[in-house]
Design a protein around this motif. Sequence first.
Motif, short mmCIF file in Angstrom:
data_model
loop_
_atom_site.label_atom_id
_atom_site.label_comp_id
_atom_site.label_asym_id
_atom_site.label_seq_id
_atom_site.Cartn_x
_atom_site.Cartn_y
_atom_site.Cartn_z
N TYR A 101 -6.65 -1.02 -9.78
CA TYR A 101 -7.50 -1.27 -10.94
C TYR A 101 -8.69 -2.18 -10.63
N PHE A 102 -8.72 -2.74 -9.44
CA PHE A 102 -9.79 -3.69 -9.10
C PHE A 102 -11.18 -3.06 -9.25
N SER A 103 -11.36 -1.87 -8.72
CA SER A 103 -12.67 -1.25 -8.70
C SER A 103 -13.23 -1.07 -10.10
N LYS A 104 -12.41 -0.55 -11.01
CA LYS A 104 -12.86 -0.33 -12.39
C LYS A 104 -13.08 -1.66 -13.11
N ILE A 105 -12.15 -2.59 -12.95
CA ILE A 105 -12.28 -3.89 -13.64
C ILE A 105 -13.52 -4.64 -13.17
N ALA A 106 -13.78 -4.64 -11.87
CA ALA A 106 -14.91 -5.40 -11.32
C ALA A 106 -16.26 -4.74 -11.61
N SER A 107 -16.26 -3.51 -12.09
CA SER A 107 -17.52 -2.76 -12.28
C SER A 107 -18.24 -3.14 -13.57
N THR A 108 -17.57 -3.83 -14.50
CA THR A 108 -18.22 -4.21 -15.76
C THR A 108 -18.04 -5.69 -16.03
N GLN A 109 -18.98 -6.24 -16.80
CA GLN A 109 -18.90 -7.66 -17.13
C GLN A 109 -17.68 -7.95 -18.00
N SER A 110 -17.39 -7.04 -18.90
CA SER A 110 -16.23 -7.25 -19.78
C SER A 110 -14.93 -7.17 -19.00
N GLY A 111 -14.85 -6.25 -18.02
CA GLY A 111 -13.65 -6.14 -17.20
C GLY A 111 -13.43 -7.38 -16.36
N ARG A 112 -14.50 -7.89 -15.77
CA ARG A 112 -14.38 -9.11 -14.96
C ARG A 112 -13.98 -10.30 -15.83
N ALA A 113 -14.60 -10.40 -16.99
CA ALA A 113 -14.30 -11.52 -17.89
C ALA A 113 -12.85 -11.48 -18.34
N ASN A 114 -12.34 -10.30 -18.58
CA ASN A 114 -10.96 -10.17 -19.03
C ASN A 114 -9.99 -10.60 -17.94
N LEU A 115 -10.21 -10.12 -16.72
CA LEU A 115 -9.34 -10.50 -15.61
C LEU A 115 -9.41 -12.00 -15.36
N ASN A 116 -10.59 -12.56 -15.34
CA ASN A 116 -10.74 -13.98 -15.06
C ASN A 116 -10.11 -14.84 -16.15
N ALA A 117 -10.21 -14.38 -17.40
CA ALA A 117 -9.57 -15.12 -18.48
C ALA A 117 -8.05 -15.10 -18.32
N ASN A 118 -7.51 -13.98 -17.86
CA ASN A 118 -6.07 -13.90 -17.64
C ASN A 118 -5.62 -14.75 -16.46
N ILE A 119 -6.45 -14.82 -15.43
CA ILE A 119 -6.15 -15.71 -14.30
C ILE A 119 -6.11 -17.16 -14.78
N ARG A 120 -7.06 -17.50 -15.62
CA ARG A 120 -7.09 -18.86 -16.17
C ARG A 120 -5.82 -19.16 -16.96
N LYS A 121 -5.36 -18.20 -17.77
CA LYS A 121 -4.15 -18.41 -18.57
C LYS A 121 -2.93 -18.64 -17.69
N VAL A 122 -2.81 -17.85 -16.62
CA VAL A 122 -1.67 -18.00 -15.71
C VAL A 122 -1.69 -19.39 -15.06
N ILE A 123 -2.88 -19.83 -14.65
CA ILE A 123 -2.99 -21.16 -14.04
C ILE A 123 -2.57 -22.24 -15.04
#
Length: 650
Positions: A101-123
């Motif tokens: 899923y990396f390729s699709k997620i990294a291709s849009t600003q919303s996808g990147r923001a969503n993944l990064n927000a989830n990384i922040r939550k896990v931390i």
Amino acid sequence: MILRLLSLLSFGLLLTNVLSQAGCARRVVGYITSWGDVPFTDQQARLLTHLVFAFFAMDADGALTLSNKAQQRLNGILEVARRHPHLKVQFAVGGWENSQYFSKIASTQSGRANLNANIRKVIENFKFDGVDLDWEYPVTGGAVEGEEIDRQNYVQLMAELKQELKVLQESQQRADSYLISFAGAAGYWVLKPGFDLRGLLENADFVNVMSYDYFGAWQSKWGAFTGPPAPLHFAMPKKKKCRNFYVKRFSGKMNVHATIKYYACQLKDTYKINMGVPFYGRFWHNVGEAVAPGDDMWRTAKPIEGDNKFEGGDVQWRQIGGRFEMSRTRFHEGSKTPFIWMPENATFVGYEDANSLSYKIHYIKERNIGGVMIWAIDFDDEKLSLLQAATGGEICTSPFKKEFPYKCSPVDDQRWWTFEDKPEHAGMCGRSAPLYNDYYPVCDPDDPGHACCGKYGYCGSGPEFCGCASCVDYGADPSLILKEPIRPERKVTWYTLASGEGRRGRCGPMAPHLDGGPATCNPDDPSAKCCSNGGYCGSTKEHCECQGCVDFSKTPDYHWKPVEWWTFAENSNHIGKCGPGAPVLPSGKTPKCDPDSNAPCCSQSGYCGNGALYCECQGCVDFKKTPNWEWRRQVVTVVSSSPSPNAPYG
């Protein structure tokens, strides 16, 4: 009393280890698997500087999850880790089986923001010290294909993640910034298209280089070559005979040194690089004969049912002794790795042990590498034999050196032939080789197996490629890539190494014509700049100083006069025939003799030669003295239709 002294000594050594790792000059990064069942221990925690829990699963929308079993395992790991304040704990996202899923997620600003927000939550939820991104792989793909834009999007994802974690740090008034690392590929063919290393490491703290899995029994159209999972140095055998010497058919970049050098030369720095080491081995069944006599390491495995699939797999260090006969281990000095060969059941095992790890730790210290990365610490045995070896060798106490430890290519572009470019040109080098992107091809200075251009115009290694008078060692001095001339100043009018037998190295009117005219020799090639009167390029006295020879380094614009005599290019059966009785040339003219050759005279019997019988008889014509001689158009009686027994043919 003695027991008490031993106890105190043991405690002292342990305390020293704790202190040295806590203030370690380099990183000691250990991955631990989420699916394993070997517990994380205080002793492991003391020997590490960083621990990475692999993996959190990533969904298509960027959500990050753990199974119940994985969460229970993580809870136990964190309980131990928090007893060791020096230990930084990260979690990994991705991996070979969960990068789709990396390729699709990294291709849009919303996808990147969503993944990064989830990384922040896990931390925040687990109080991690950072994250490790394991995208395998951008652009080239791994289990799933990628897109060309992945390279750029990965940098953008990393930059936005850095900003997200900076905001989190400031909101918590945390003194230390959150860590960002990523797993880096080992193969140049994956790294070059997919990883903008400079861009990524402007945002990441370090890269964990997966410098292993160079050899394995996976499906491949090229066949399966046995070998160690992580050879430190290039040490593969010569294989293919080309003309009268051997070239190396194996890539010289299938080793740890070549991979780490690539990272270092791209970054112009070594501190952010962690060398990956495997705590496992790989094995093959159905293994055949050795590729080269006297070297049992390198073999070919036989495919299963002809489907390019091979029988084998991986084995953890803790399991090797129970599955294979460790007493039969041999150490391969060239690659600095151990292996087991069992001919009775055609089985080969390559792996890592304490001895091979000691060489890697020494390399890290000598080359100023930032640290070591381990996949994975739960593959170690109960005694932690490999972890002890990987954390030894003064990895923490040896100081960094100021000098940069590699000699890198002075150009960013490629100027050498590879199999990916054109298999039939692969390895050709020098000024008689076919041009590569309009440059005279050189050898890759970062490929230890093919860094030298030998006297026959092929890249390789060893004395026959690096040690001769005309050899060029680009590995020892990459600046030689820029030694002029780097490209020809005129159109190529000479045959190259790729021209094939009968044309390669030929020149002059007697050679097959090139683009409608006589082929020349390359004036830029010191070993083949002259055309002999026999029609071959070279640089000896016989090529450059004979009667009829042409030195193109002195007369680069030399043009042969229109051919007025028979040559191989027109008809080899008529070579040496002249005069009105000889077959007429394709131009319709009566053939003469070459005035610049050693047979400039046409005899009365119609053959070219020299001496009184050809030059001084009645009816003979000496074209050296009368180059413009033209026979009258009349019937001439030929004395003999057969050549003299002593008549030369050229």
